[in-house]
Write a protein that holds these residues in place. Structure first.
Motif, PDB file in Angstrom:
ATOM      1  N   SER A  52       0.837  -1.194   0.000  1.00  0.00           N
ATOM      2  CA  SER A  52       0.000   0.000   0.000  1.00  0.00           C
ATOM      3  C   SER A  52       0.876   1.250   0.000  1.00  0.00           C
ATOM      4  O   SER A  52       2.100   1.178   0.135  1.00  0.00           O
ATOM      5  N   ALA A  53       0.211   2.385  -0.153  1.00  0.00           N
ATOM      6  CA  ALA A  53       0.944   3.641  -0.062  1.00  0.00           C
ATOM      7  C   ALA A  53       1.531   3.793   1.325  1.00  0.00           C
ATOM      8  O   ALA A  53       2.579   4.401   1.525  1.00  0.00           O
ATOM      9  N   ALA A  54       0.829   3.177   2.323  1.00  0.00           N
ATOM     10  CA  ALA A  54       1.345   3.227   3.687  1.00  0.00           C
ATOM     11  C   ALA A  54       2.715   2.574   3.742  1.00  0.00           C
ATOM     12  O   ALA A  54       3.608   3.039   4.450  1.00  0.00           O
ATOM     13  N   SER A  55       2.896   1.482   2.963  1.00  0.00           N
ATOM     14  CA  SER A  55       4.219   0.864   3.034  1.00  0.00           C
ATOM     15  C   SER A  55       5.220   1.572   2.133  1.00  0.00           C
ATOM     16  O   SER A  55       6.397   1.651   2.467  1.00  0.00           O
ATOM     17  N   ALA A 116     -21.161 -14.369  10.238  1.00  0.00           N
ATOM     18  CA  ALA A 116     -19.984 -13.971  11.011  1.00  0.00           C
ATOM     19  C   ALA A 116     -18.812 -13.652  10.089  1.00  0.00           C
ATOM     20  O   ALA A 116     -18.122 -12.638  10.252  1.00  0.00           O
ATOM     21  N   ALA A 117     -18.603 -14.529   9.075  1.00  0.00           N
ATOM     22  CA  ALA A 117     -17.488 -14.293   8.164  1.00  0.00           C
ATOM     23  C   ALA A 117     -17.663 -12.998   7.390  1.00  0.00           C
ATOM     24  O   ALA A 117     -16.701 -12.245   7.173  1.00  0.00           O
ATOM     25  N   ALA A 118     -18.911 -12.711   6.976  1.00  0.00           N
ATOM     26  CA  ALA A 118     -19.156 -11.481   6.219  1.00  0.00           C
ATOM     27  C   ALA A 118     -18.931 -10.257   7.115  1.00  0.00           C
ATOM     28  O   ALA A 118     -18.320  -9.270   6.689  1.00  0.00           O
ATOM     29  N   VAL A 119     -19.405 -10.338   8.361  1.00  0.00           N
ATOM     30  CA  VAL A 119     -19.214  -9.215   9.285  1.00  0.00           C
ATOM     31  C   VAL A 119     -17.721  -8.940   9.465  1.00  0.00           C
ATOM     32  O   VAL A 119     -17.254  -7.795   9.374  1.00  0.00           O
ATOM     33  N   SER A 120     -16.963 -10.013   9.688  1.00  0.00           N
ATOM     34  CA  SER A 120     -15.533  -9.840   9.916  1.00  0.00           C
ATOM     35  C   SER A 120     -14.838  -9.286   8.668  1.00  0.00           C
ATOM     36  O   SER A 120     -14.019  -8.362   8.747  1.00  0.00           O
ATOM     37  N   THR A 121     -15.175  -9.831   7.499  1.00  0.00           N
ATOM     38  CA  THR A 121     -14.556  -9.356   6.259  1.00  0.00           C
ATOM     39  C   THR A 121     -14.820  -7.874   6.044  1.00  0.00           C
ATOM     40  O   THR A 121     -13.897  -7.100   5.760  1.00  0.00           O
ATOM     41  N   VAL A 122     -16.086  -7.487   6.202  1.00  0.00           N
ATOM     42  CA  VAL A 122     -16.426  -6.091   5.929  1.00  0.00           C
ATOM     43  C   VAL A 122     -15.773  -5.169   6.972  1.00  0.00           C
ATOM     44  O   VAL A 122     -15.238  -4.110   6.626  1.00  0.00           O
ATOM     45  N   THR A 123     -15.773  -5.582   8.243  1.00  0.00           N
ATOM     46  CA  THR A 123     -15.178  -4.732   9.269  1.00  0.00           C
ATOM     47  C   THR A 123     -13.687  -4.515   9.018  1.00  0.00           C
ATOM     48  O   THR A 123     -13.205  -3.377   9.002  1.00  0.00           O
ATOM     49  N   VAL A 124     -12.966  -5.620   8.810  1.00  0.00           N
ATOM     50  CA  VAL A 124     -11.522  -5.486   8.581  1.00  0.00           C
ATOM     51  C   VAL A 124     -11.269  -4.610   7.357  1.00  0.00           C
ATOM     52  O   VAL A 124     -10.449  -3.678   7.393  1.00  0.00           O
ATOM     53  N   SER A 125     -12.004  -4.874   6.265  1.00  0.00           N
ATOM     54  CA  SER A 125     -11.780  -4.112   5.034  1.00  0.00           C
ATOM     55  C   SER A 125     -12.074  -2.634   5.231  1.00  0.00           C
ATOM     56  O   SER A 125     -11.321  -1.774   4.768  1.00  0.00           O
ATOM     57  N   VAL A 126     -13.174  -2.326   5.909  1.00  0.00           N
ATOM     58  CA  VAL A 126     -13.554  -0.918   6.037  1.00  0.00           C
ATOM     59  C   VAL A 126     -12.533  -0.156   6.904  1.00  0.00           C
ATOM     60  O   VAL A 126     -12.156   0.965   6.564  1.00  0.00           O
ATOM     61  N   PHE A 127     -12.058  -0.781   7.976  1.00  0.00           N
ATOM     62  CA  PHE A 127     -11.043  -0.116   8.800  1.00  0.00           C
ATOM     63  C   PHE A 127      -9.799   0.206   7.975  1.00  0.00           C
ATOM     64  O   PHE A 127      -9.282   1.317   7.993  1.00  0.00           O
ATOM     65  N   TYR A 128      -9.347  -0.798   7.230  1.00  0.00           N
ATOM     66  CA  TYR A 128      -8.155  -0.637   6.407  1.00  0.00           C
ATOM     67  C   TYR A 128      -8.391   0.427   5.339  1.00  0.00           C
ATOM     68  O   TYR A 128      -7.552   1.273   5.057  1.00  0.00           O
ATOM     69  N   LEU A 129      -9.606   0.359   4.766  1.00  0.00           N
ATOM     70  CA  LEU A 129      -9.993   1.272   3.695  1.00  0.00           C
ATOM     71  C   LEU A 129      -9.969   2.731   4.172  1.00  0.00           C
ATOM     72  O   LEU A 129      -9.425   3.609   3.497  1.00  0.00           O
ATOM     73  N   VAL A 130     -10.566   2.970   5.349  1.00  0.00           N
ATOM     74  CA  VAL A 130     -10.619   4.339   5.857  1.00  0.00           C
ATOM     75  C   VAL A 130      -9.202   4.864   6.087  1.00  0.00           C
ATOM     76  O   VAL A 130      -8.877   5.996   5.721  1.00  0.00           O
ATOM     77  N   ALA A 131      -8.335   3.995   6.652  1.00  0.00           N
ATOM     78  CA  ALA A 131      -6.952   4.423   6.887  1.00  0.00           C
ATOM     79  C   ALA A 131      -6.278   4.824   5.575  1.00  0.00           C
ATOM     80  O   ALA A 131      -5.607   5.859   5.492  1.00  0.00           O
ATOM     81  N   GLN A 132      -6.493   4.014   4.526  1.00  0.00           N
ATOM     82  CA  GLN A 132      -5.859   4.310   3.243  1.00  0.00           C
ATOM     83  C   GLN A 132      -6.398   5.603   2.642  1.00  0.00           C
ATOM     84  O   GLN A 132      -5.660   6.393   2.062  1.00  0.00           O
ATOM     85  N   MET A 133      -7.721   5.816   2.771  1.00  0.00           N
ATOM     86  CA  MET A 133      -8.315   6.991   2.129  1.00  0.00           C
ATOM     87  C   MET A 133      -7.940   8.275   2.841  1.00  0.00           C
ATOM     88  O   MET A 133      -7.682   9.300   2.205  1.00  0.00           O
ATOM     89  N   VAL A 134      -7.888   8.213   4.177  1.00  0.00           N
ATOM     90  CA  VAL A 134      -7.441   9.401   4.907  1.00  0.00           C
ATOM     91  C   VAL A 134      -5.996   9.703   4.528  1.00  0.00           C
ATOM     92  O   VAL A 134      -5.614  10.856   4.314  1.00  0.00           O
ATOM     93  N   GLY A 135      -5.200   8.635   4.390  1.00  0.00           N
ATOM     94  CA  GLY A 135      -3.814   8.807   3.955  1.00  0.00           C
ATOM     95  C   GLY A 135      -3.748   9.481   2.598  1.00  0.00           C
ATOM     96  O   GLY A 135      -2.935  10.383   2.372  1.00  0.00           O
ATOM     97  N   ALA A 354       2.677   6.830  -6.495  1.00  0.00           N
ATOM     98  CA  ALA A 354       2.032   6.833  -5.176  1.00  0.00           C
ATOM     99  C   ALA A 354       0.512   6.905  -5.313  1.00  0.00           C
ATOM    100  O   ALA A 354      -0.220   6.176  -4.642  1.00  0.00           O
ATOM    101  N   PHE A 355       0.018   7.757  -6.206  1.00  0.00           N
ATOM    102  CA  PHE A 355      -1.428   7.850  -6.447  1.00  0.00           C
ATOM    103  C   PHE A 355      -1.977   6.508  -6.924  1.00  0.00           C
ATOM    104  O   PHE A 355      -3.004   6.023  -6.445  1.00  0.00           O
ATOM    105  N   ALA A 356      -1.272   5.904  -7.890  1.00  0.00           N
ATOM    106  CA  ALA A 356      -1.726   4.627  -8.445  1.00  0.00           C
ATOM    107  C   ALA A 356      -1.798   3.569  -7.349  1.00  0.00           C
ATOM    108  O   ALA A 356      -2.719   2.755  -7.304  1.00  0.00           O
ATOM    109  N   THR A 357      -0.810   3.621  -6.449  1.00  0.00           N
ATOM    110  CA  THR A 357      -0.755   2.660  -5.357  1.00  0.00           C
ATOM    111  C   THR A 357      -1.972   2.756  -4.461  1.00  0.00           C
ATOM    112  O   THR A 357      -2.617   1.763  -4.137  1.00  0.00           O
ATOM    113  N   ILE A 358      -2.309   3.982  -4.078  1.00  0.00           N
ATOM    114  CA  ILE A 358      -3.468   4.183  -3.215  1.00  0.00           C
ATOM    115  C   ILE A 358      -4.731   3.649  -3.884  1.00  0.00           C
ATOM    116  O   ILE A 358      -5.498   2.883  -3.313  1.00  0.00           O
TER     117      ILE A 358
END
Lengths: 543, 125
Positions: A52-55, A116-135, A354-358
């Motif tokens: 990711s751009a974070a890395s 349960a699997a869908a809840v976990s998938t969406v939660t993990v993805s959304v947290f990661y997603l928000v971090a990337q977008m704020v970045g 960097a833009f492409a990466t994000i």
């Protein structure tokens, strides 16, 4: 010029997405790219999804400012792939599109496992997603060179942030809902090639400045670091001696989450199913290991090179957290090699990369969560496993839109907060919620659906609660909530050390306490299928 | 898959061998890389003086061990793949083909049965 180069990237990827749309017909195409990608292609895409751009910018920045301690991230991120290598074939053989396919294989049609699997998938993805977008929002100001208080073509930095988040959101929704897995995979491949090319060029130029002698570069970096003598040693940033044993445990906790989280990241797991068989899946992970390893080794040259050639003072002057170090390095090296014009060109190129990466990483995340919503929740829970294929694909396209809009909204709301901890939290959640369920499903004969559900929710709720009660939220020097508020009772900022064993424990206790009998026949069938690939979904599998 | 076919394959000697080989391989790999990784993490957290010792020029022990983590990851991935290719893949391919054949046979039986039914119903009419 950055914008021009980036526009070229957009045009090419849009073209590919439209081509992919024409060739996307059913669920196999939309979720798994028709299972027609070769090992090396999927390996590039895996690396593209992962780096990711974070890395790219983040780790280069941490190394530039904290020296050796930044390097620890790189190592955790790479070593984690060995666990992925071990699980990839089994999961490819056992599953169809998502992690939930693997988890529910043994326990039959039990909607709560899918939910349960869908809840976990969406939660993990959304947290990661928000971090990337704020970045992304924070980056654009730096990339365009807008400093606080100034304007760029009449746009204030604050407005530029919001506009960037909206634009990135629109692009990712388009890639995913229009191109599905085929389109998104090609976007990842293009991005991975660009990123590897960009870092290689930069690394060669930087090392060239020091006669290709890394030791000399390290010496120069140490001298211009502001902490000569300590810069190359552990302890500048993590587990400082001043923080005592708590600091050290916190550091170990972070390391645990990094190394165990990768194999449970939904957007990585979803990629296992885009290849024709388990052997190709193994090949693709080997390719990813090679690419990711080479990339993180090069971040060493970028980070230490930035300190040596730009100097720590100049880096912190532009951005206190060091996210612009790689960009400043590009400009400095380009200028030294080919004059001011060379500097501008190299800066524009690295900025566009960097833009492409994000953009590529957020698309991968949206795809993973919309796949899970449509396939697991809509297809198996709401429609009891009997939806029409066209219906499911339509729901998946729509889910991509909903999740995308939701993530954009969240990112705009929290755009000024320091949400870097969300990336580490996403890894910790993936390691706590997903990994125990996956491992026990594959290897524990007695495991049952109550265990799966307890493990997933235990890991998810456990890690979120621990972070909410930690100094990340309140009572610490860098807390989200301002000083007078203090309700922290858990001393570590990283929950992994506690939440991962806790999730395993929940899964085991849930299994043993429930009266539900495990089905030994289904377990034999699963292990036979996972190990040999008998009955696995092949390239032309019928639904 | 039919229950008795499955049971036959699941208790097959070759499948047991495949399973035990995979289990041993997995435990070795996980033990090796997690052990080595956590040793390195523990050294970074608790043995700072050792990590700060100079190794080659400006490269100290910490950086050297870090680069060795990369090397060991590449080597382990390569060894794993080589072992899997030699010791696991032939076995699993054999079992998979057999399972496929059994499945095909069942399908054929079912088709013949269905055809017979069709003819019987037709003649009865």
């Amino acid at each position: 010029m950055t914008i021009g180069l980036f526009a070229v990237f957009i045009v090419i990827t849009l073209g590919v997405t439209i081509w992919a749309r024409v060739n996307t017909k059913g669920t196999d195409d939309f979720y798994a790219g028709g299972r027609g990608f070769s090992g090396p292609q999927n390996g590039l895409a895996l690396a593209g999804d992962y780096m990711s751009a974070a890395s790219f910018l983040g780790i280069a920045g941490i190394i530039a400012l904290s020296g050796y301690d930044g390097f620890l991230y790189s190592i955790g991120f790479l070593v984690a792939w060995l666990l992925t290598l071990l699980l990839v074939e089994l999961m490819r053989n056992a599953g169809r599109f998502t992690m939930a396919d693997v988890l529910s294989y043994r326990v039959g049609k039990r909607p709560r496992v899918r939910t349960a699997a869908a809840v976990s998938t969406v939660t993990v993805s959304v947290f990661y997603l928000v971090a990337q977008m704020v970045g992304a929002g924070a980056l654009v100001g730096l990339l365009l060179g807008i400093h606080p208080g100034e304007t760029f073509m009449g746009i204030s930095p604050e407005a530029a942030k919001v506009i960037t988040i909206l634009a990135v959101g629109m692009m990712m929704i388009f890639y995913v809902s229009y191109g599905g897995m085929k389109g998104t995979t090609w976007v990842q491949i293009i991005k991975a090639v660009l990123l590897m090319a960009g870092t290689t060029v930069l690394t060669v130029l930087v090392l060239g400045r020091f006669g290709f002698n890394p030791s000399e570069m390290l010496g120069a970096a140490d001298a211009r670091s502001g902490q000569p003598g300590d810069f190359l040693n552990p302890g500048l940033r993590y587990a400082k001696e001043a923080d005592g044993i708590i600091g050290k445990l916190d550091f170990v906790s972070l390391a645990v989450a990094l190394v165990l989280g990768t194999a449970g990241l939904p957007h990585i797991v979803g990629r296992f199913f885009t290849v024709p068989d388990a052997r190709a899946a193994r090949t693709s992970v080997n390719w990813a290991i090679g690419l990711v390893g080479a990339f993180y080794l090069m971040t060493l040259a970028l980070g230490f090179g930035a300190t040596a050639l730009v100097g720590q003072a100049a880096i912190t002057a532009q951005d206190p957290s060091g996210n612009t170090a790689a960009l400043q390095l590009a400009q400095a090296v380009g200028t030294q090699v080919a004059g001011p014009l060379g500097g501008e060109i190299l800066l524009a190129f690295i900025g566009a990369v960097a833009f492409a990466t994000i953009l590529a990483v957020v698309s991968g995340l949206v795809l993973a969560s919309s796949t899970s919503l449509a396939h697991d929740f809509f297809g198996h829970v709401l429609m009891l496993g009997k939806p029409k294929e066209s219906q499911e694909v339509a729901v998946a396209r729509f889910s991509a839109f909903v999740i995308g809009v939701f993530a954009v909204f969240l990112a705009v709301v929290v755009r000024d907060m320091n949400v870097a901890f969300l990336v580490a939290l996403a890894f910790a959640m993936a390691a706590s919620a997903n990994l125990p369920a996956i491992v026990l499903s594959l290897f524990w004969r007695r495991f049952n659906s109550t265990g799966v559900v307890c493990g997933i929710y235990g890991g998810l709720i456990g890690s979120i609660t621990l972070v909410a009660l930690s100094p990340v939220m309140s009572g610490g020097p860098r807390s989200l909530l301002p000083p007078p508020v203090d309700f922290h009772v858990f001393p570590l900022e990283n929950p992994g050390l506690v939440s991962i064993p806790f999730a395993f424990l929940c899964a085991v206790i849930g299994t043993l306490l429930s009266r539900e009998k495990a089905d030994p026949e289904r377990y034999s069938e699963l292990s036979l299928r996972a190990l040999t690939g008998a009955g696995a979904h092949g390239p032309q599998s019928t639904p | 898959m039919q229950a008795d076919d499955l049971a036959a394959l699941a208790t097959d000697e070759r499948f047991r061998l495949l399973k035990s080989r995979f289990r041993r391989l997995a435990l070795t790999l996980v033990g090796a890389f997690l052990g080595w990784y956590f040793l390195y993490i523990a050294l970074s957290a608790f043995a700072r003086d050792f990590m700060a010792l100079p190794a080659i020029g400006h490269v100290n022990v910490a950086l050297l061990l870090g680069v060795l983590q990369f090397v060991s990851t590449f080597v382990l991935a390569w060894r794993y793949t080589r072992y899997a290719r030699r010791m696991l893949d032939p076995l699993s391919a054999e079992l998979r083909d057999e399972a496929g054949q059994r499945q095909a046979e069942r399908d054929r039986e079912r088709r013949i049965l269905a055809e017979r039914h069709r003819i019987e119903n037709w003649t009865r009419r």
